[in-house]
Motif scaffolding. Structure first.
Motif, PDB file in Angstrom:
ATOM      1  N   LYS A  75       0.995  -1.247  -0.200  1.00  0.00           N
ATOM      2  CA  LYS A  75       0.150  -0.327   0.163  1.00  0.00           C
ATOM      3  C   LYS A  75       1.056   0.949  -0.108  1.00  0.00           C
ATOM      4  CE  LYS A  75      -4.401  -0.791   2.384  1.00  0.00           C
ATOM      5  NZ  LYS A  75      -5.112  -1.067   3.316  1.00  0.00           N
ATOM      6  N   LYS A  76       0.734   1.827  -0.329  1.00  0.00           N
ATOM      7  CA  LYS A  76       0.579   3.712  -0.539  1.00  0.00           C
ATOM      8  C   LYS A  76       1.657   3.803   0.839  1.00  0.00           C
ATOM      9  CE  LYS A  76      -0.878   6.325  -2.967  1.00  0.00           C
ATOM     10  NZ  LYS A  76      -1.704   7.180  -4.308  1.00  0.00           N
ATOM     11  N   ALA A  77       2.236   5.061   1.009  1.00  0.00           N
ATOM     12  CA  ALA A  77       1.964   5.241   2.477  1.00  0.00           C
ATOM     13  C   ALA A  77       1.379   6.783   2.804  1.00  0.00           C
ATOM     14  CB  ALA A  77       3.897   5.999   2.901  1.00  0.00           C
ATOM     15  N   PRO A  78       0.493   6.620   3.769  1.00  0.00           N
ATOM     16  CA  PRO A  78       0.072   8.024   4.155  1.00  0.00           C
ATOM     17  C   PRO A  78       0.264   9.218   3.901  1.00  0.00           C
ATOM     18  CG  PRO A  78       0.339   6.662   6.028  1.00  0.00           C
ATOM     19  CD  PRO A  78       1.125   6.118   5.444  1.00  0.00           C
ATOM     20  N   ASN A  79      -0.557   9.871   3.179  1.00  0.00           N
ATOM     21  CA  ASN A  79       0.026  11.085   2.822  1.00  0.00           C
ATOM     22  C   ASN A  79       0.003  12.366   3.868  1.00  0.00           C
ATOM     23  OD1 ASN A  79      -2.589  11.178   2.777  1.00  0.00           O
ATOM     24  ND2 ASN A  79      -3.213  11.814   1.024  1.00  0.00           N
ATOM     25  N   ALA A  80       0.040  13.598   3.925  1.00  0.00           N
ATOM     26  CA  ALA A  80      -0.390  14.187   4.995  1.00  0.00           C
ATOM     27  C   ALA A  80      -1.928  14.044   5.693  1.00  0.00           C
ATOM     28  CB  ALA A  80      -0.142  15.832   5.225  1.00  0.00           C
ATOM     29  N   ALA A  81      -2.582  14.437   4.655  1.00  0.00           N
ATOM     30  CA  ALA A  81      -3.837  14.321   5.852  1.00  0.00           C
ATOM     31  C   ALA A  81      -4.567  13.312   6.467  1.00  0.00           C
ATOM     32  CB  ALA A  81      -5.060  14.886   4.181  1.00  0.00           C
TER      33      ALA A  81
END
Length: 142
Positions: A18-24
């Motif tokens: 999975k992609k790393a979580p973004n800032a939001a």
């Protein structure tokens, strides 16, 4: 297909993550709670002007007030009447048109027209060129 040799297939495993979580997503309450449960480090910062527009308005209010209180009318200096007349007289004595004079000093004819009508902002370089070309002293003893 002779001479190619033995063909083998080399299968390597492909890992899809999975992609790393973004800032939001990092700020989301669920993500913060999940990080707490897993024992990960959580960093919290308190911003001093969070949710306000204080930084944008505080620096300009003083300047804005000063400008509003300003009553003096400011404008650029224009070509004095004596200079206008001196340029016109010297040009007429040499029997030159505005266009011819402009070409001689490497300026646009509009520049000469603005100087003779008094609309130009005086430029000492242009006045010096005019003095040299017309062979007359255009500036007074200032």
């Amino acid at each position: 297909m002779a001479g190619i040799g033995h063909i083998t297939q080399d299968w390597e495993p492909v890992v899809i993550r999975k992609k790393a979580p973004n800032a939001a997503a990092k700020k989301d309450e669920k993500a913060v709670n999940a990080a707490r449960r897993s024992g990960a480090e959580i960093e919290t910062l308190k911003k001093s002007t969070a949710g306000t527009n204080k930084a944008a308005s505080s620096s300009t209010s003083l300047n804005t007030r000063k400008l509003d209180e300003e009553t003096e009318n400011l404008s650029h200096d224009r070509v004095p009447t004596e200079l206008k007349k001196a340029i016109m007289q010297a040009r007429m004595d040499k029997k030159l048109t505005q266009s011819q004079l402009a070409q001689m000093i490497n300026e646009k004819p509009q520049v000469i027209q603005e100087y003779e009508s008094g609309k130009a902002i005086p430029n000492q370089q242009i006045i010096t060129k005019l003095e040299r070309t017309l062979g007359a002293k255009l500036r007074g003893k200032k």
